[in-house]
Design an enzyme around this catalytic site. Structure first.
Site, PDB file in Angstrom:
ATOM      1  NE  ARG A 201      74.849  46.488 108.201  1.00 55.02           N
ATOM      2  CZ  ARG A 201      74.447  45.743 107.183  1.00 55.02           C
ATOM      3  NH1 ARG A 201      75.193  45.642 106.081  1.00 55.02           N
ATOM      4  NH2 ARG A 201      73.310  45.075 107.262  1.00 55.02           N
ATOM      5  CE  LYS A 231      71.342  42.612 109.977  1.00 58.88           C
ATOM      6  NZ  LYS A 231      70.412  43.626 109.473  1.00 58.88           N
ATOM      7  CG  HIS A 232      74.043  39.494 106.652  1.00 54.11           C
ATOM      8  ND1 HIS A 232      74.774  40.381 107.426  1.00 54.11           N
ATOM      9  CD2 HIS A 232      72.976  40.180 106.188  1.00 54.11           C
ATOM     10  CE1 HIS A 232      74.182  41.565 107.406  1.00 54.11           C
ATOM     11  NE2 HIS A 232      73.090  41.486 106.665  1.00 54.11           N
ATOM     12  CG  HIS A 244      72.891  45.773  99.275  1.00 52.45           C
ATOM     13  ND1 HIS A 244      73.706  45.530 100.358  1.00 52.45           N
ATOM     14  CD2 HIS A 244      71.636  45.912  99.766  1.00 52.45           C
ATOM     15  CE1 HIS A 244      72.974  45.521 101.462  1.00 52.45           C
ATOM     16  NE2 HIS A 244      71.723  45.744 101.135  1.00 52.45           N
ATOM     17  CG  ASP A 318      70.193  40.051 102.964  1.00 58.18           C
ATOM     18  OD1 ASP A 318      69.358  40.950 103.203  1.00 58.18           O
ATOM     19  OD2 ASP A 318      71.418  40.228 103.100  1.00 58.18           O
TER      20      ASP A 318
END
Length: 628
Positions: A201, A231-232, A244, A318
């Protein structure tokens, strides 16, 4: 009679004019995307609107919740819940995604998404902001749109103009369906090869290259009329935990942050990025409190981002339903919104419990814990963002225009071109590549050709789950070139049981291809980018006995090779997108030039910038002809 004829002619003469007026009125109903720009009139609208809002309405404006694109009847409970969010909680923004079925994203159609977003816009008192995670373009959520590879492929491609075009095309397709805001580009510098959630990513590991590509993407997106997000913050690239699932920590000193993590964010701010997303990571060098993830840390949000870096745009959390923050507020989940807002965030994204978070924010303002001036400052930012898109003038999209604006052949070709250019050849023993295509299957009874019996070419597709789409495009394109090739799919659940069958086929084959699909997957239990399961064992055994005749293709994570140093032929695509699957096959068969270079270093295997260049090598009459 002459008078009647004259009146008829006059009527006919006036008809086109009336029709043109109707068309102009029709156009005025719809958004007209253009470069992001806040006019004086737009600023006045935002300020006037702010003063008209009640406290309840202001609190609603600082929340963004999910909206899952699909057809919904007006009486569908899911749609009624969205209406309730508008009417009862005055929500000001939605994050568009799609439904999920186990490991699958149930992608929807552009028409369904546009119709639903239009309907919500018409239901709302104020124009709504719609955002999405379109990290690889709109195709991540909707079918029929332009497919792009992962960000790291743009690092392998290395061309700033391609990143800019990526931003512009994504913006044009997004705005056509009613999405105004993309939670991209990713400014993380992926300096930790074991990172389970950033990896491909990210554009790469070099802060300068990442920053340049981020700035280029922002310029293109703004040209197409889309708000952008980096981000982040303050950097998630040097972590080994998926936020997460738990709390990730960036354990580096301030000097390291200033030289590695922060430069791309500085470049993004200088490039006029509209928003910054704050991560659920702890950064002891900035805030020593172990319970202060960046999202709820005033030193990180207010002091570093706003004061030291001078960012004046929208600061967004987030997703607040991630375990990196929910574990801190398990007994009072609404407080996560309050503490995030107090830290300096303007927009509260996807709270785990929206009603509880809304009520907690409302009470915090009513009690004076959060001042009304502080709330007004954030609401005004959001209203100005809406005005910069001219949503106060027209908030709907023209569904009829989708066929002209989405999935243009030239754009589809561009996505494929980037995937092609990104392919990087890291190792080549000159004994396997390029593969020779056989063309169509020979005449005779099906399934009984000599080539099938002898398994001359075997391709093994390693994926997380054989039920997913991983490897389908690869296999289809591979079989177009070698119709009798043997394709075998394995995943961690069945790899051990299939090992004997796979290794027998490998032993009999003249040529072996291993296509390995490992990509970041948010929230996957036991998240890791390593093949530390039965598939890894099988790949190791395969290479033990057949490395010399095997080409390994990393369909995603390029760091894969660090765990399998016996590889003699290694290609990276940095992505599992369908365009990257086609690129991989074309590279294997010498149908395209290979020009990519690694945007990251692979420990004990290859340095950043490595890449063996190859011209087109077309097989003809048993020999190869090179074409520049």
């Amino acid at each position: 009679m002459h008078r009647t004829l004259a009146l008829s002619l006059l009527t006919l003469a006036l008809m086109p004019t009336a029709s043109a007026k109707d068309k102009d009125k029709d156009k005025d109903k719809y958004q007209r995307p253009g470069p992001i720009h806040l006019t004086h009139d737009g600023e006045k609208w935002a300020e006037k609107t702010l003063h008209k809002l009640t406290l309840d309405e202001k609190v609603g404006q600082v929340f963004m919740i999910w909206c899952r694109a699909s057809f919904l009847n007006v009486e569908n409970p899911e749609y009624l819940q969205l209406r309730d969010a508008l009417e009862k909680y005055h929500v000001g923004s939605f994050a568009m995604t799609v439904h999920v079925d186990g490991p699958y994203l149930v992608r929807s159609e552009p028409y369904e998404a546009a119709e639903l977003l239009n309907r919500l816009q018409s239901d709302s008192k104020l124009p709504l902001l719609f955002a999405a995670d379109f990290e690889r373009g709109v195709s991540m959520r909707l079918m029929g749109t332009t497919v792009f590879p992962h960000a790291m492929a743009f690092g392998g491609d290395g061309k700033l103009e391609d990143a800019e075009t990526f931003g512009r095309i994504t913006a044009e397709e997004s705005r056509a369906i009613g999405i105004h805001w993309n939670f991209f580009p990713d400014a993380d510098v992926n300096s930790n090869p074991a990172n389970p959630i950033i990896n491909t990513r990210s554009f790469g590991e070099d802060p300068k290259q990442v920053g340049d590509l981020v700035a280029a993407y922002i310029a293109g997106a703004h040209e197409g009329g889309m708000l952008t997000t980096v981000k982040h913050f303050p950097g998630h690239g040097d972590t080994a935990t998926d936020s997460h699932l738990g709390v990730a920590s960036v354990n580096v000193d301030r000097a390291h942050l200033d030289s590695i993590e922060l430069p791309p964010f500085r470049q993004a701010i200088a490039a006029g990025v509209d928003s910054v997303m704050v991560a659920h990571v702890t950064v002891p060098a900035l805030d020593p409190d172990p319970n202060h993830v960046a999202t709820i840390s005033p030193p990180i949000v207010s002091e570093l981002l706003e004061k030291q870096l001078g960012f004046k745009g929208i600061i967004v959390t987030d997703a607040l339903d991630m375990a990196g923050v929910t574990r801190l507020f398990a007994d009072n989940i609404g407080r996560s919104a309050v503490e995030s807002f107090k830290a300096g965030n303007d927009l509260l994204l996807i709270p785990a419990d929206f009603p509880a978070s809304y009520n907690a924010m409302l009470q915090a303002v009513q009690s004076g814990e959060i001042s009304r001036e502080r709330l007004d400052r954030s609401v005004l930012k959001i209203l100005k963002a809406k005005a910069s898109l001219r949503l106060q003038d027209a908030r709907m999209v023209d569904v009829k225009a989708l066929a002209d604006l989405v999935g243009k052949p030239a754009n589809l070709a561009f996505g494929q071109q980037v995937a092609d250019t990104a392919v990087t050849l890291v190792r080549d023993n000159d004994k396997v590549l390029p593969l020779k295509a056989k063309g169509t299957a020979k005449a005779g009874l099906p399934y009984t050709t000599l080539e099938e019996t002898h398994n001359q070419v075997v391709a093994v597709v390693f994926s997380d789950d054989v039920r997913t789409e991983s490897g389908r495009t690869f296999a289809r394109e591979f079989r177009v070139r070698i119709p009798d090739a043997r394709l075998i799919y394995v995943d961690p659940r069945i790899a051990a049981g299939m090992s004997d069958e796979v290794l027998k086929a490998v032993d009999e084959a003249k040529t072996v291809v291993a296509a390995v699909y490992v990509v970041p997957s948010a929230g996957k239990v036991g998240n890791s980018m390593a093949m530390a399961d039965a598939t890894g064992v099988l790949l190791e055994r395969l290479l033990d006995r057949a490395a010399e005749k095997t080409a390994v293709v990393a369909m995603g994570n390029p760091y894969l090779a660090a765990d399998f140093p016996k590889m003699e032929n290694y290609l990276c695509t940095f992505s599992n997108a369908t365009v990257s699957e086609l690129s991989a096959v074309k590279a294997l068969f010498g149908e395209m030039a290979i020009r990519g270079h690694l945007p990251v270093s692979i420990p004990n295997f290859a340095q950043r910038g490595a890449g063996i260049e190859r011209p087109v090598r077309v097989a003809s009459g048993g020999s190869y002809h090179e074409q520049e």
